[in-house]
Each structure stands twice: as structure tokens, then as C-alpha cells.
Design a protein around this motif. Structure first.
Motif, PDB file in Angstrom:
ATOM      1  N   SER A 121      -5.276  23.192  13.278  1.00  0.00           N
ATOM      2  CA  SER A 121      -5.548  23.382  15.013  1.00  0.00           C
ATOM      3  C   SER A 121      -3.783  24.691  15.689  1.00  0.00           C
ATOM      4  CB  SER A 121      -4.898  22.094  15.264  1.00  0.00           C
ATOM      5  OG  SER A 121      -3.253  21.823  15.622  1.00  0.00           O
ATOM      6  N   LYS A 122      -4.763  25.403  17.079  1.00  0.00           N
ATOM      7  CA  LYS A 122      -3.407  25.782  17.629  1.00  0.00           C
ATOM      8  C   LYS A 122      -2.433  25.570  18.081  1.00  0.00           C
ATOM      9  CE  LYS A 122      -7.149  28.556  20.421  1.00  0.00           C
ATOM     10  NZ  LYS A 122      -7.670  28.996  21.972  1.00  0.00           N
ATOM     11  N   ALA A 123      -1.998  24.001  18.229  1.00  0.00           N
ATOM     12  CA  ALA A 123      -1.004  23.318  18.092  1.00  0.00           C
ATOM     13  C   ALA A 123      -0.095  23.867  16.618  1.00  0.00           C
ATOM     14  CB  ALA A 123      -1.331  22.043  18.748  1.00  0.00           C
ATOM     15  N   GLU A 124      -0.844  23.372  15.948  1.00  0.00           N
ATOM     16  CA  GLU A 124      -0.158  23.636  14.390  1.00  0.00           C
ATOM     17  C   GLU A 124       0.310  24.905  14.305  1.00  0.00           C
ATOM     18  OE1 GLU A 124       1.302  22.857  10.694  1.00  0.00           O
ATOM     19  OE2 GLU A 124       1.165  21.928  12.412  1.00  0.00           O
ATOM     20  N   ARG A 166       6.575  29.357  15.252  1.00  0.00           N
ATOM     21  CA  ARG A 166       7.734  28.865  15.951  1.00  0.00           C
ATOM     22  C   ARG A 166       7.759  29.842  17.439  1.00  0.00           C
ATOM     23  NH1 ARG A 166      10.725  29.622  10.774  1.00  0.00           N
ATOM     24  NH2 ARG A 166      11.217  27.847  10.388  1.00  0.00           N
ATOM     25  N   THR A 167       6.168  29.416  18.343  1.00  0.00           N
ATOM     26  CA  THR A 167       6.155  30.313  19.518  1.00  0.00           C
ATOM     27  C   THR A 167       4.940  29.006  19.918  1.00  0.00           C
ATOM     28  OG1 THR A 167       5.316  32.306  20.296  1.00  0.00           O
ATOM     29  CG2 THR A 167       3.789  31.278  18.489  1.00  0.00           C
ATOM     30  N   SER A 168       4.637  29.828  21.159  1.00  0.00           N
ATOM     31  CA  SER A 168       3.890  28.985  22.014  1.00  0.00           C
ATOM     32  C   SER A 168       2.705  28.736  21.721  1.00  0.00           C
ATOM     33  CB  SER A 168       4.309  28.960  23.474  1.00  0.00           C
ATOM     34  OG  SER A 168       4.269  30.163  23.594  1.00  0.00           O
ATOM     35  N   ARG A 169       1.657  27.593  22.338  1.00  0.00           N
ATOM     36  CA  ARG A 169       0.401  28.073  22.503  1.00  0.00           C
ATOM     37  C   ARG A 169       0.039  28.911  22.950  1.00  0.00           C
ATOM     38  NH1 ARG A 169      -3.743  23.393  22.436  1.00  0.00           N
ATOM     39  NH2 ARG A 169      -4.947  24.944  23.548  1.00  0.00           N
ATOM     40  N   ALA A 170       0.317  29.684  24.547  1.00  0.00           N
ATOM     41  CA  ALA A 170       0.023  30.496  25.193  1.00  0.00           C
ATOM     42  C   ALA A 170       0.141  31.640  24.493  1.00  0.00           C
ATOM     43  CB  ALA A 170       1.081  29.990  26.669  1.00  0.00           C
ATOM     44  N   ALA A 171       1.783  32.086  23.762  1.00  0.00           N
ATOM     45  CA  ALA A 171       1.815  32.900  23.017  1.00  0.00           C
ATOM     46  C   ALA A 171       0.679  33.562  22.033  1.00  0.00           C
ATOM     47  CB  ALA A 171       2.681  33.285  21.866  1.00  0.00           C
ATOM     48  N   LEU A 172       0.248  32.400  21.179  1.00  0.00           N
ATOM     49  CA  LEU A 172      -1.254  32.475  20.532  1.00  0.00           C
ATOM     50  C   LEU A 172      -2.309  32.114  20.803  1.00  0.00           C
ATOM     51  CD1 LEU A 172      -2.079  31.770  17.655  1.00  0.00           C
ATOM     52  CD2 LEU A 172      -2.416  29.182  17.838  1.00  0.00           C
ATOM     53  N   ASP A 173      -2.511  32.346  22.104  1.00  0.00           N
ATOM     54  CA  ASP A 173      -4.093  32.298  22.512  1.00  0.00           C
ATOM     55  C   ASP A 173      -3.996  33.793  23.445  1.00  0.00           C
ATOM     56  OD1 ASP A 173      -4.491  29.821  22.450  1.00  0.00           O
ATOM     57  OD2 ASP A 173      -4.176  29.571  24.494  1.00  0.00           O
ATOM     58  N   ARG A 174      -2.751  34.515  23.847  1.00  0.00           N
ATOM     59  CA  ARG A 174      -3.128  36.157  23.654  1.00  0.00           C
ATOM     60  C   ARG A 174      -3.280  36.577  21.966  1.00  0.00           C
ATOM     61  NH1 ARG A 174       1.251  34.538  26.771  1.00  0.00           N
ATOM     62  NH2 ARG A 174       3.490  34.627  25.597  1.00  0.00           N
ATOM     63  N   THR A 210       4.909  39.569  16.363  1.00  0.00           N
ATOM     64  CA  THR A 210       4.229  38.266  16.528  1.00  0.00           C
ATOM     65  C   THR A 210       2.727  38.028  15.437  1.00  0.00           C
ATOM     66  OG1 THR A 210       4.191  38.081  19.058  1.00  0.00           O
ATOM     67  CG2 THR A 210       1.942  37.354  17.923  1.00  0.00           C
ATOM     68  N   LEU A 211       2.184  39.887  15.486  1.00  0.00           N
ATOM     69  CA  LEU A 211       1.608  39.789  14.507  1.00  0.00           C
ATOM     70  C   LEU A 211       1.963  39.001  12.977  1.00  0.00           C
ATOM     71  CD1 LEU A 211      -0.301  42.723  14.961  1.00  0.00           C
ATOM     72  CD2 LEU A 211      -1.252  41.037  15.047  1.00  0.00           C
ATOM     73  N   ARG A 212       3.067  39.332  12.577  1.00  0.00           N
ATOM     74  CA  ARG A 212       3.373  39.347  11.221  1.00  0.00           C
ATOM     75  C   ARG A 212       4.241  37.601  11.452  1.00  0.00           C
ATOM     76  NH1 ARG A 212       8.349  37.010  10.573  1.00  0.00           N
ATOM     77  NH2 ARG A 212       9.168  37.915  12.508  1.00  0.00           N
ATOM     78  N   LYS A 213       4.477  36.925  12.391  1.00  0.00           N
ATOM     79  CA  LYS A 213       4.589  35.584  12.686  1.00  0.00           C
ATOM     80  C   LYS A 213       3.322  34.973  12.093  1.00  0.00           C
ATOM     81  CE  LYS A 213       8.630  35.382  15.511  1.00  0.00           C
ATOM     82  NZ  LYS A 213       8.570  34.886  17.338  1.00  0.00           N
ATOM     83  N   ALA A 214       2.073  35.147  12.801  1.00  0.00           N
ATOM     84  CA  ALA A 214       1.251  34.946  12.430  1.00  0.00           C
ATOM     85  C   ALA A 214       0.602  35.299  10.796  1.00  0.00           C
ATOM     86  CB  ALA A 214      -0.243  35.594  13.210  1.00  0.00           C
ATOM     87  N   ALA A 215       0.269  36.305  10.065  1.00  0.00           N
ATOM     88  CA  ALA A 215       0.212  36.518   9.249  1.00  0.00           C
ATOM     89  C   ALA A 215       1.240  35.271   7.570  1.00  0.00           C
ATOM     90  CB  ALA A 215       0.833  38.035   8.575  1.00  0.00           C
ATOM     91  N   ALA A 216       2.544  35.726   8.385  1.00  0.00           N
ATOM     92  CA  ALA A 216       2.912  34.468   7.466  1.00  0.00           C
ATOM     93  C   ALA A 216       2.477  32.786   7.977  1.00  0.00           C
ATOM     94  CB  ALA A 216       4.167  35.228   8.073  1.00  0.00           C
ATOM     95  N   ALA A 217       2.328  32.232   8.725  1.00  0.00           N
ATOM     96  CA  ALA A 217       1.935  30.972   8.998  1.00  0.00           C
ATOM     97  C   ALA A 217       0.624  30.746   8.125  1.00  0.00           C
ATOM     98  CB  ALA A 217       1.508  31.234  10.821  1.00  0.00           C
ATOM     99  N   VAL A 218      -0.328  31.795   7.929  1.00  0.00           N
ATOM    100  CA  VAL A 218      -1.474  31.482   7.304  1.00  0.00           C
ATOM    101  C   VAL A 218      -1.352  32.001   5.770  1.00  0.00           C
ATOM    102  CG1 VAL A 218      -2.851  31.532   9.413  1.00  0.00           C
ATOM    103  CG2 VAL A 218      -2.397  33.298   8.092  1.00  0.00           C
ATOM    104  N   GLY A 219      -0.111  32.087   5.568  1.00  0.00           N
ATOM    105  CA  GLY A 219       0.200  32.521   3.641  1.00  0.00           C
ATOM    106  C   GLY A 219      -0.769  33.827   3.393  1.00  0.00           C
TER     107      GLY A 219
END
Length: 93
Positions: free
Chosen positions: A46-49, A55-63, A76-85
Motif C-alpha cells: 500500500s502507499k502507507a507501507e 522512511r518518508t511521508s505519504r505526501a512525499a510518496l504521492d509526489r 527519494t528515487l534511491r529509497k523507493a528502489a530499495a523499498a521494492v528490492g
């Protein structure tokens, strides 16, 4: 003999208009946003997960997921990539 293509390429036209870099950057951002969203769906996050894992906010993910918002940082891109492996790979050509 008829020419298959008449005129310049779309890239040439964008350069002539002085908007090639802007349009290209926007297209890259849209692709990245779609890839992150697809990876989230694949992992059933989910977006919350996803925000929690980044380790950021839903608003940052929405952006990040907003194709029209192009002020996303590499961090932010690096964190997103790491979060999904996945890994973020950038290259200059």
C-alpha cells in the motif's frame, strides 16, 4: 520515388523549439513513477507501507508517483528502489 518520412524527427523539432531537455526529463520521470507503482503492486505494498519502508511521508510518496511533479530527488528515487528490492541505475549518454 516517394520519401517514407517528410520533415525532421520529433526530437529535432523539440530541440528547435528549445524544449528537448524539459520534455525528456518529464518523460523519464513519468517512466520512473510508473515503474515504482508497478513494483509496489507486484509486492502488494500500500502507499502507507511503501512510505514506511522509504522512511518518508505519504505526501512525499504521492509526489514521487505524480507524473507531473518533476522535482524528485535522487535520494527519494534511491529509497523507493530499495523499498521494492530494486536498484536505481542512472547513466549519462
Amino acid at each position: 520515388m516517394k520519401k517514407k518520412h517528410i520533415g525532421s524527427s520529433f526530437d529535432s523539432w523539440l530541440r528547435e523549439e528549445g524544449i528537448y531537455e524539459e520534455v525528456t526529463a518529464s518523460a523519464i520521470k513519468r517512466v520512473l513513477a510508473r515503474q515504482v507503482e508497478a513494483a509496489m503492486k507486484e509486492r502488494q505494498f500500500s502507499k502507507a507501507e511503501m512510505a514506511r519502508r522509504m522512511r518518508t511521508s505519504r505526501a512525499a510518496l504521492d509526489r514521487l508517483l505524480d507524473p507531473g511533479y518533476d522535482a524528485v530527488t535522487l535520494s527519494t528515487l534511491r529509497k523507493a528502489a530499495a523499498a521494492v528490492g530494486r536498484q536505481l541505475r542512472l547513466e549519462l549518454v
